[in-house]
Design a protein around this motif. Structure first.
Motif, PDB file in Angstrom:
ATOM      1  N   UNK A 392       0.887  -1.159   0.020  1.00 29.77           N
ATOM      2  CA  UNK A 392       0.002   0.037  -0.007  1.00 29.77           C
ATOM      3  C   UNK A 392       0.868   1.455  -0.267  1.00 29.77           C
ATOM      4  N   UNK A 393       2.052   1.401   0.723  1.00 26.37           N
ATOM      5  CA  UNK A 393       3.037   2.397   0.540  1.00 26.37           C
ATOM      6  C   UNK A 393       3.375   2.688  -0.911  1.00 26.37           C
ATOM      7  N   UNK A 394       3.452   1.478  -1.671  1.00 23.79           N
ATOM      8  CA  UNK A 394       3.870   1.591  -3.278  1.00 23.79           C
ATOM      9  C   UNK A 394       2.736   1.939  -3.922  1.00 23.79           C
ATOM     10  N   UNK A 395       1.454   2.328  -3.073  1.00 26.16           N
ATOM     11  CA  UNK A 395       0.067   2.596  -4.106  1.00 26.16           C
ATOM     12  C   UNK A 395      -0.461   1.269  -4.666  1.00 26.16           C
ATOM     13  N   UNK A 396       0.001   0.330  -4.227  1.00 28.00           N
ATOM     14  CA  UNK A 396      -0.895  -0.829  -4.937  1.00 28.00           C
ATOM     15  C   UNK A 396      -1.943  -1.429  -3.934  1.00 28.00           C
ATOM     16  N   UNK A 397      -3.246  -1.435  -4.468  1.00 27.60           N
ATOM     17  CA  UNK A 397      -4.229  -1.765  -3.562  1.00 27.60           C
ATOM     18  C   UNK A 397      -4.291  -3.350  -3.272  1.00 27.60           C
ATOM     19  N   UNK A 398      -4.658  -3.443  -2.355  1.00 26.41           N
ATOM     20  CA  UNK A 398      -4.860  -4.822  -1.605  1.00 26.41           C
ATOM     21  C   UNK A 398      -6.172  -5.154  -0.848  1.00 26.41           C
ATOM     22  N   UNK A 399      -6.710  -6.196  -1.502  1.00 22.80           N
ATOM     23  CA  UNK A 399      -8.182  -6.646  -0.640  1.00 22.80           C
ATOM     24  C   UNK A 399      -7.714  -7.754   0.400  1.00 22.80           C
ATOM     25  N   UNK A 400      -7.672  -7.581   1.694  1.00 24.63           N
ATOM     26  CA  UNK A 400      -7.413  -8.414   2.681  1.00 24.63           C
ATOM     27  C   UNK A 400      -8.608  -9.376   2.909  1.00 24.63           C
ATOM     28  N   UNK A 401      -8.458 -10.520   2.449  1.00 25.38           N
ATOM     29  CA  UNK A 401      -9.441 -11.299   2.346  1.00 25.38           C
ATOM     30  C   UNK A 401      -9.528 -12.423   3.488  1.00 25.38           C
ATOM     31  N   UNK A 402     -10.512 -12.117   4.433  1.00 24.11           N
ATOM     32  CA  UNK A 402     -10.533 -12.842   5.589  1.00 24.11           C
ATOM     33  C   UNK A 402     -11.115 -14.443   5.369  1.00 24.11           C
ATOM     34  N   UNK A 403     -10.833 -15.430   5.951  1.00 20.01           N
ATOM     35  CA  UNK A 403     -11.422 -16.827   5.804  1.00 20.01           C
ATOM     36  C   UNK A 403     -12.794 -16.689   6.464  1.00 20.01           C
ATOM     37  N   UNK A 404     -13.124 -15.575   7.143  1.00 21.43           N
ATOM     38  CA  UNK A 404     -14.581 -15.629   7.512  1.00 21.43           C
ATOM     39  C   UNK A 404     -15.618 -14.746   6.667  1.00 21.43           C
TER      40      UNK A 404
END
Length: 420
Positions: A392-404
């Motif tokens: 994210x510091x590199x401005x790359x979006x991340x979807x943090x996908x929880x197992x729940x």
């Protein structure tokens, strides 16, 4: 047909007891050995199981198109379509690797007469994606259990747990309309881009009449051009990614299920979709569109060895830098990349960063395969959190996908947090 060696020890015990009886002149031991001889002969006298058992199975699902998280009851009926008795039949159903059995058992054991059938059922928890059942494995033994035959019985069955909403994000792609890629070029569209001096032939509807009335200058309004996106779904299937919390499918299974889900959503939105893999061997399908391409993509994700549910050896596959260089040579300059990875090592960060640095808009969708029960699991979770922060510091979006969460819910949460 194979021998189980179930009665192998009987012969040795019989000879030993008989020998002792003869040597010590004890008739009782000789009599016991005679009984042992009968037991030893029993497997040879029992009818052998059929070399090719004629079995048929039928699966019935309580819901063939459930929503993620719903329970689906699977009822299996196995029939003996042959003329031979199956004195000891044992069958295990081919449950898809991404699905978890929550109650009941996908196993059956017992005799089955000619023309007879047996039924058993179990319940699985639906996960996002399309899940095809593998052939059931059947083992048939003779009456004595000394010989057995193993075979498989197929019945085409699929659980379609895809949803039409919640299309995961793509860089510069409007979430509300998954088919329109906003570019930095003026053209036909709906979002204002710029004004410029009027040119002969410009449409009268695009002239800024308010400005003309105010200052007497003719200017033309341009809107941000919209066009279909070209997206490659890059699945991280390296040995490092075969991780999971206890009792849950590992991250590669979730990555492949998400890729199947994304393929349908993106192609429905008029985009071009391709597939690539990081892992034990090369896998590349150039972006395309249409129903034939969708079928080809789904078949590739379901059958290619790169996406196997079994992990490769630790040394399988070239270094991640070499794999990214190979993939980059096949990408068109305007192709976006949706990178599906659990971020279990720094190699995943390197892959995303290099693709981004070479001008490909990267979005990372990361299934969380870490736990919190042990110090080692908590350390792995912290390292993954740091990798997300680094991207994210590199401005790359991340979807943090929880197992729940389902994939759609993870995308919605990422949007609410401003992570996209």
């Amino acid at each position: 047909m194979t021998t189980t060696r179930r009665w192998r020890g009987i012969v040795g015990v019989t000879l030993l007891v008989g020998g002792i009886g003869l040597a010590t002149d004890r008739p009782s031991l000789v009599l016991v050995s005679a009984v042992g001889v009968a037991f030893a002969a029993y497997p040879r006298l029992s009818p052998a199981p059929p070399s090719t058992p004629t079995l048929e199975i039928e699966r019935r699902l309580s819901d063939r198109a459930p929503t993620p998280g719903e329970s689906v009851e699977v009822t299996v009926t196995v029939s003996n379509a042959g003329d031979d008795w199956l004195f000891d039949l044992r069958i295990v159903d081919g449950v898809p690797p991404a699905l978890t059995v929550t109650s009941g058992s996908p196993r059956y054991g017992g005799p089955l007469r000619p023309g007879g059938e047996a039924t058993f059922s179990y319940v699985v928890n639906a996960e996002e994606g399309k899940h095809g059942f593998d052939p059931a494995t059947a083992v048939v033994r003779d009456l004595s259990g000394a010989h057995e035959v193993e075979t498989t019985v197929a019945a085409e069955t699929e659980i379609d747990c895809t949803v039409a909403r919640g299309t995961p994000p793509k860089r510069n792609l409007a979430i509300e309309d998954a088919g329109d890629l906003l570019t930095d070029q003026g053209g036909v569209g709906i979002e204002f881009y710029q004004t410029r001096e009027y040119r002969r032939g410009d449409s009268m509807s695009r002239i800024d009449w308010k400005r003309f009335a105010r200052v007497g200058e003719l200017t033309t309004v341009e809107y941000r051009e919209e066009r279909s996106a070209s997206v490659v779904l890059l699945v991280d299937a390296r040995a490092e990614s075969y991780r999971a919390r206890e009792g849950e499918p590992h991250a590669v299974v979730r990555n492949v299920a998400a890729a199947q889900r994304l393929t349908g959503a993106l192609l429905t939105g008029r985009n071009r979709v391709g597939v690539a893999a990081l892992g034990r061997e090369d896998c590349w399908l150039a972006p395309g569109a249409g129903t034939d391409h969708q079928s080809r993509t789904m078949r590739l994700l379901a059958t290619h060895p790169a996406f196997s549910a079994s992990p490769p050896g630790d040394d399988d596959g070239p270094p991640v830098e070499d794999q990214i260089a190979r993939i980059r040579r096949q990408l068109r300059p305007d192709t976006q990349v949706t990178f599906l990875t659990p971020l279990c090592d720094d190699g995943a960060v390197t892959a995303a960063s290099r693709l981004e640095a070479h001008g490909h808009s990267v979005t990372v969708v990361s299934p969380d395969a870490t736990g919190s029960e042990t110090p080692g699991q908590r350390l792995a979770a912290t390292e993954r959190t740091n990798r997300i922060a680094s991207l994210r510091r590199r401005e790359i979006p991340v979807v943090d996908w929880s197992a729940d969460d389902g994939l759609a819910a993870a995308v919605a949460k990422a949007g609410e947090r401003g992570a996209l």
